[in-house]
Design a protein around this motif. Structure first.
Motif, PDB file in Angstrom:
ATOM      1  N   UNK A   1     -56.281   7.836  19.995  1.00 57.81           N
ATOM      2  CA  UNK A   1     -55.998   6.325  20.158  1.00 57.81           C
ATOM      3  C   UNK A   1     -54.492   6.297  21.233  1.00 57.81           C
ATOM      4  N   UNK A   2     -55.127   5.566  21.715  1.00 58.33           N
ATOM      5  CA  UNK A   2     -53.532   4.937  22.721  1.00 58.33           C
ATOM      6  C   UNK A   2     -53.424   3.308  22.225  1.00 58.33           C
ATOM      7  N   UNK A   3     -51.779   2.699  22.368  1.00 61.32           N
ATOM      8  CA  UNK A   3     -51.715   1.442  21.748  1.00 61.32           C
ATOM      9  C   UNK A   3     -51.197   0.998  23.263  1.00 61.32           C
ATOM     10  N   UNK A   4     -51.454  -0.385  23.551  1.00 62.39           N
ATOM     11  CA  UNK A   4     -51.294  -0.894  24.971  1.00 62.39           C
ATOM     12  C   UNK A   4     -49.879  -2.003  24.181  1.00 62.39           C
ATOM     13  N   UNK A   5     -48.657  -2.247  23.958  1.00 60.52           N
ATOM     14  CA  UNK A   5     -48.275  -3.819  22.932  1.00 60.52           C
ATOM     15  C   UNK A   5     -48.117  -4.664  25.025  1.00 60.52           C
ATOM     16  N   UNK A   6     -48.106  -5.696  24.691  1.00 64.45           N
ATOM     17  CA  UNK A   6     -47.943  -6.469  25.761  1.00 64.45           C
ATOM     18  C   UNK A   6     -46.995  -8.120  25.510  1.00 64.45           C
ATOM     19  N   UNK A   7     -45.921  -8.007  25.131  1.00 64.03           N
ATOM     20  CA  UNK A   7     -44.803  -9.281  24.672  1.00 64.03           C
ATOM     21  C   UNK A   7     -44.523 -10.032  26.300  1.00 64.03           C
ATOM     22  N   UNK A   8     -45.475 -11.374  26.411  1.00 61.27           N
ATOM     23  CA  UNK A   8     -44.483 -11.944  27.434  1.00 61.27           C
ATOM     24  C   UNK A   8     -44.558 -13.179  26.523  1.00 61.27           C
ATOM     25  N   UNK A   9     -42.967 -14.153  27.232  1.00 58.83           N
ATOM     26  CA  UNK A   9     -42.628 -15.340  26.871  1.00 58.83           C
ATOM     27  C   UNK A   9     -43.374 -16.620  28.332  1.00 58.83           C
ATOM     28  N   UNK A  10     -43.790 -17.337  27.601  1.00 55.04           N
ATOM     29  CA  UNK A  10     -44.926 -18.340  28.859  1.00 55.04           C
ATOM     30  C   UNK A  10     -43.575 -19.838  28.678  1.00 55.04           C
TER      31      UNK A  10
END
Length: 381
Positions: free
Chosen positions: A269-278
């Motif tokens: 298992x791998x985990x992608x973390x995406x944290x973005x401000x629009x």
């Protein structure tokens, strides 16, 4: 200084000495502390806004949609239910800038440079503090004036996908596909022009693994019939086209995407973390020159698995968690749309209470499961 008790006192000497030490310690800890330069600057800006009648807008933190169980192991025949909706902080608007001293802001972070024509380099790690203030007020010609986002990149190109490599037994090829699909989901959910004007986010929904059927069904139900408990604006950025006009063609974006080993023993298992401000510049659909901005932050977790050991649909993403924060939105909930506040709206609202929040401060951890419903104030938009 505290006097020692008289000889006739019934208080033992050791108890009295302990009392004196505690009192002196409490006095020291209660001494007033000078606010940081950043806090003083925010306070002065809000004071000036208040004097001009420019009241600060509000912030709201949305519920986290979670699927903590993740894809089922191959040996399991029954999938666990997915999609736990957590009640979290909701905020709308406060009128007094004096609350700004409650905002814990540090010095200059990675975004602290004075705005210029050159865009900032991509964000690689979490910034150490909030970006510096920028001069100006938003207009139709310069909708990002006065915002740190003026130096941010715009649109889908601002979402940069890191180089893929094998993680926790999940091949680099699968990680690369999942990273690309995660970016496509963020674009479809937060940048698609039709979706921004209220259309169904069909592309975003089509990217989700159909095996997480309970989660996908909940999203679709919220889009068909929004409720306070299941409002799609916490997952997809949508404005009411009868109420709001997007100003210009750009949406400014800043954030980062990373990959790390997933939870559980044995790998796979791998985990992608995406944290973005629009950042969305908007005006009233009926016309007018006033331009304001709504700032939406999304923190997404996507789980990627080894297909030999776990069930997963090829080419789709397993959305493990999605947390959101919306800056400059009314307290109105349950209709599926973000409702930006303009000066007339702010003046008409009663005064709530709550913390002061900087929506551009990406050094803060976005906690979608924190707190109770409350009101708060944006330090800037």
């Amino acid at each position: 200084m505290t006097d020692k008790p008289s000889e006739g006192s019934s208080i033992p000497d050791e108890e009295w000495e302990k009392f004196v030490r505690d009192a002196e310690r409490d006095q020291a800890s209660a001494a007033p502390k000078e606010p940081s330069a950043r806090a003083r600057m925010v306070t002065e800006r809000l004071r000036q806004q208040d004097a001009r009648g420019e009241l600060p807008a509000g912030w709201r933190t949305g519920p986290a949609l979670q699927g903590r169980n993740g894809p089922s192991a191959r040996r399991r025949k029954v999938w666990s239910a997915l999609g736990v909706l957590l009640a979290v902080a909701v905020a709308v608007i406060a009128l007094k800038p004096s609350a700004a001293l409650n905002l814990l802001l540090g010095g200059s972070g990675t975004d602290a440079a004075v705005p210029s024509a050159s865009p900032l380099t991509a964000e690689s790690t979490r910034p150490s503090a909030a970006p510096a203030d920028a001069a100006g007020q938003p207009t139709r010609k310069r909708p990002f004036a006065g915002s740190p986002a003026e130096r941010w990149s715009a649109g889908a190109d601002a979402i940069e996908v890191p180089k893929a490599k094998t993680v926790s037994g999940v091949s680099a090829a699968r990680i690369e596909t999942a990273l690309r699909r995660t970016k496509e989901f963020l674009v479809a959910a937060n940048l698609d022009r039709d979706v921004l004007y209220g259309a169904e986010p069909k592309t975003a929904l089509a990217l989700l693994d159909p095996l997480s059927k309970d989660f996908v069904a909940r999203l679709r139900a919220g889009l068909r019939r929004p409720t306070v408990e299941n409002d799609p604006k916490w997952n997809f950025t949508r404005f009411d086209p009868d109420e709001i006009e997007l100003v210009g063609t750009d949406v400014k974006v800043r954030g980062r995407m990373t990959v790390e080993p997933g939870e559980g023993k044995g790998g796979g298992r791998a985990l992608i973390r995406a944290d973005y401000t629009f950042v969305y510049p908007v005006a009233r659909a009926a016309g007018g020159e006033e331009v304001t901005r709504t700032i939406v932050r999304r923190a997404v977790e996507v789980e990627v698995v080894d297909p030999v050991r776990y069930q997963a649909t090829e080419g789709r993403i397993w959305l493990r968690d999605l947390s959101s924060e919306i800056g400059n939105d009314s307290c109105r909930q349950g209709d599926g749309f973000i409702h930006p506040r303009f000066q007339a709206d702010l003046s008409a609202d009663p005064e709530p209470s709550g913390d002061v929040v900087d929506p551009y401060d990406r050094s803060r951890v976005l906690d979608g499961a924190a707190g109770t419903r409350e009101c708060g104030t944006l330090s800037r938009t």
